[in-house]
Scaffold this motif. Sequence first.
Motif, short mmCIF file in Angstrom:
data_model
loop_
_atom_site.label_atom_id
_atom_site.label_comp_id
_atom_site.label_asym_id
_atom_site.label_seq_id
_atom_site.Cartn_x
_atom_site.Cartn_y
_atom_site.Cartn_z
N LEU A 174 -1.74 -0.07 2.03
CA LEU A 174 -0.33 0.09 1.65
C LEU A 174 0.13 1.55 1.73
N ALA A 212 3.04 1.63 3.90
CA ALA A 212 3.90 0.46 3.76
C ALA A 212 5.26 0.84 3.17
N THR A 244 -1.60 4.19 -3.70
CA THR A 244 -1.87 3.54 -2.42
C THR A 244 -2.49 4.46 -1.37
N LEU A 257 3.84 -4.76 1.15
CA LEU A 257 4.78 -3.69 0.83
C LEU A 257 4.85 -3.53 -0.68
#
Length: 646
Positions: free
Chosen positions: A152, A155, A147, A122
């Motif tokens: 991610l 995330a 990301t 995360l």
Amino acid sequence: MDGGKSGYKMAEKHIVLGTAGHVDHGKTTLVKALTGTDTDRLAEEKKRGITIELGFAHLRLPSGQLLGVIDVPGHERFIKNMVAGACGIDLVMLLVAADEGVMPQTREHFDVCRLLGISRGLVVISKCDTVEEELLDLVKEEISELTAGSFLAEAPVIPVSALTGAGLGDLLAALDEIAATVIEKPDSGTFRLSVDRAFVIKGFGTVVTGTVASGSLGLGEMVTIVPAGLNSRVRSLQAYGEEREQVFAGERAAINLQGLEKSEIERGEVLARPQTVLSTSMVDLYYSHLDGASAALPARTKMLVHCGTAALMGTVVVLDGREIEPGASGYVQVRLETPAVVVYGDRMVLRSFARRETVGGGIIINPCPAKHRLKEYLQLLPDLERLRAAQPADVVATLVRQAGVVGLPLARLKACLNLSAKALTKVLDELLARRELVRFDNEKQLFIGGENFTGLEEQIVSLVADYHRREALRDGMAKEEVRSRLELSAPLFHALLLRLTKNDRLVVDKDLLRTPGHRVRLEVDTDKLKARLLDLYRRAGLAFPDYASLPVVLGAEESEIKPLLNMLIKEGGLLKVRDGIFITPESYEKMRSLVVNFINTHGGMTTQEFKSQIDLSRKYIIPLFEYLDQRKVTARKGEARILLQN
């Protein structure tokens, strides 16, 4: 090592959480807020206010799940320490400071995580109490761009303040949710721990720490430091501040080693049970060049290579001979200047010296290859593709096949692969049943590829058949000549002959090999030539004919005469005195009787006396007299011969 034994019960999962992010983005402060542990332990770290070395802690989540925590330095000068820490983590907590946003080391750390195959984590926006909501939204946009398309991308992005405690509850809840999805490292494989720290505790001695990559280890077991080759015994074990009787894959472990000095152990070495891992100076890698790399990867270049906690110098050779552009992938061979301990499927990260940047990395598809040449690439490509596909049976078959006629021992195969003994045995049994592999040395447990074995069978049969065509009058080809020509080990050659004789493709006759249909058959003119040859020697007696004159005298080629001479010797029609000199058994017996009678009468016989008795020149008498010595009839004593037998 500190603290008493706990009533430890093996947790449901063993998981390691790692930090990542730019220097001064609050990684260490957040870890302390979550765990109560200040991971900056060095005086220099306290003085400078930045993390230099790896820091370690542990965190109990609301669900009760325990996480090992590795805090990494964020400064670009300490990137090798960051990679060493990141190599063992299961999920990452990428920090981005609200007041600075995405920075160079944010990107590099994120790239390292992707190259190491980390698939869960995360993003934390730290210092959220220092900015307005609008700036926080801008940071979120930067994170989204960073990301995009990665592990991610979906995330959680959680703003927190370690100072005020804002968002920490949300962060812990998110970590709990992600931890539930983590697939643990296998604890049934070979025990390996890549050392990230070695230190001394007074009263205990040398301690090494690291993340257990696979397998498990118990108190009192023998271990070795590889590649240094130092042996020791486990005196005590710790995980997360508790003494243990055993540590497992996925745990942060501290291992107290008996009889070793701290100075003997370096970061990057691997702790394992004796003779269970291999060190290698060459690996094949499926390599990915980062999108953001500032230049293409040259066809051949020196790099800093990170594997496990080791940072090593190596030459990277692109196997198709072409540069790999940013964002592209390809097969490379990494040739290390010092050995590394790796297995199939391990990850490597490559950094450029000249540009001081992480440029790419990949997954090891062969930890013990031969040195490849560019011209072999197209021939090698199918094997590389099979190894990359990672199907266990194909991987095992390919590694064995690439070992060639030397074969691959079971112990080395185990060391190449992180498979349990049960899983590997199942794969081997399947391959043996399909004859994709052949076991040819039960004692050493050596395996050869089925195609290689069949190819050798064909070569042996072809060699013997060709020999029959060239030497039609001989019974067969010498076994040792066949083995020597093909450069085969004795166990492999024995296995091949067993298979060939079982399938009626060859006949083994003492020291000779022949095809089942081979028979020595003489044609009529050959029979006549043989008879003439024998008659020539019978008439010559001890005045043997000159070998070089035989083709002229007999009107035949030497290639026709030579096998007939060999046949006559085998049948007993002629005796070989030395190369090119032959006599009949009758002539030999006549000579022997003459010499024995003379010596019995006179007590000895000189060369001159022998010459006068048989009335021949030295050309004949020297080899004949020496032949009597060779047959143990006579022996030299001074200038004469005496009898050894009557």
